[in-house]
Design a protein around this motif. Structure first.
Motif, PDB file in Angstrom:
ATOM      1  N   ASN A  50      31.225  32.328  45.024  1.00  0.00           N
ATOM      2  CA  ASN A  50      31.812  31.142  45.666  1.00  0.00           C
ATOM      3  C   ASN A  50      33.137  31.410  46.384  1.00  0.00           C
ATOM      4  O   ASN A  50      33.758  30.499  46.899  1.00  0.00           O
ATOM      5  N   ARG A  51      33.581  32.659  46.411  1.00  0.00           N
ATOM      6  CA  ARG A  51      34.818  32.966  47.154  1.00  0.00           C
ATOM      7  C   ARG A  51      34.893  34.454  47.453  1.00  0.00           C
ATOM      8  O   ARG A  51      34.197  35.261  46.840  1.00  0.00           O
ATOM      9  N   LEU A  52      35.725  34.764  48.394  1.00  0.00           N
ATOM     10  CA  LEU A  52      35.890  36.158  48.831  1.00  0.00           C
ATOM     11  C   LEU A  52      36.548  36.991  47.723  1.00  0.00           C
ATOM     12  O   LEU A  52      37.524  36.555  47.116  1.00  0.00           O
ATOM     13  N   GLY A  53      36.014  38.170  47.498  1.00  0.00           N
ATOM     14  CA  GLY A  53      36.628  39.010  46.474  1.00  0.00           C
ATOM     15  C   GLY A  53      36.297  40.475  46.624  1.00  0.00           C
ATOM     16  O   GLY A  53      35.240  40.853  47.128  1.00  0.00           O
ATOM     17  N   LYS A  54      37.233  41.289  46.188  1.00  0.00           N
ATOM     18  CA  LYS A  54      37.095  42.735  46.255  1.00  0.00           C
ATOM     19  C   LYS A  54      37.909  43.325  45.114  1.00  0.00           C
ATOM     20  O   LYS A  54      38.959  42.791  44.768  1.00  0.00           O
ATOM     21  N   HIS A  55      37.428  44.395  44.502  1.00  0.00           N
ATOM     22  CA  HIS A  55      38.131  45.000  43.360  1.00  0.00           C
ATOM     23  C   HIS A  55      38.513  43.941  42.317  1.00  0.00           C
ATOM     24  O   HIS A  55      39.680  43.772  41.971  1.00  0.00           O
ATOM     25  N   ILE A  56      37.482  43.231  41.858  1.00  0.00           N
ATOM     26  CA  ILE A  56      37.704  42.137  40.898  1.00  0.00           C
ATOM     27  C   ILE A  56      37.676  42.711  39.473  1.00  0.00           C
ATOM     28  O   ILE A  56      36.721  43.394  39.102  1.00  0.00           O
TER      29      ILE A  56
END
Ligand code: ZN
Length: 204
Positions: free
Chosen positions: A62-68
């Motif tokens: 539901n949202r932009l993410g990277k290296h979570i």
């Protein structure tokens, strides 16, 4: 949007296909053209004699993410459903035997069934405590609970986001429990999440 998929995420399914239980997630993807248009039948493709159903929990990002980090991964989804990762098992076996990518066995048109989404809140369950079920011709064929996953959804999101930027609307197919089998013409497949009907697909 993209569709990322996890293989062998339930030990009982890894065993039924005589695959090793993995030590890190097995990842592949399907193109967006693989999504079966809702309420349309699934047509068995003419290049396979052995298309299997794989019932899976599907998570929508539901949202932009990277290296979570795993501890923040829960912030990246709030809706889930079940879907089918249709797999041309004969095509996959031939490609695997040659050490080739098995993309064609997994990414063909109609191979991704995506059910109706439910909020986790409406299901009243945590992400790792969800019952999923597939009936074929009104008989129970596959059932599992997400507590049986080898890699949790949050760990999968963390792992995937180290390689792929996740965007709103991306889907993650999280692997199938045991009970995969061939589909036949005129089969009727119905998927449930926590007892709620999420999809019905006729096989043609
Ligand atoms: Zn699968």
């Amino acid at each position: 949007m993209k569709i990322l998929c996890i293989g062998r995420n339930y030990a009982d399914h890894a065993k039924e296909l005589k695959n090793e239980v993995p030590t890190e997630p097995v990842v592949f993807s399907k193109p967006d053209s693989s999504i079966l248009v809702p309420r349309r039948p699934f047509f068995i493709p003419d290049f396979s004699e052995d298309v299997h159903h794989e019932l899976e929990l599907v998570v929508r990002i539901n949202r932009l993410g990277k290296h979570i980090a795993p501890k923040f991964a829960h912030k990246y989804y709030d809706e889930v459903t079940v879907g089918i990762d249709f797999t041309a098992r004969d095509v996959q076996s031939q490609l695997k035997a040659k050490g080739l990518p098995w993309e064609k066995a997994k990414g063909f048109d109609g191979s991704a069934v995506v059910g109706k989404f439910f909020t986790l809140e409406s299901l009243g369950k945590g992400i790792q405590d969800i019952d999923i079920q597939l009936d074929v011709n009104d008989t129970l064929r596959q059932s599992g609970n997400t507590s049986e996953m080898i890699f949790s959804v949050n760990d999968l999101i963390s792992h995937l986001s180290a390689y792929y930027t996740l965007r709103q609307g991306d889907l993650i197919f999280t692997g199938t429990p045991a009970g995969v089998a061939r589909v036949n013409r005129d089969d009727k497949l119905v998927g449930f999440i926590e007892g709620k009907k999420a999809f019905a697909v006729d096989v043609k």
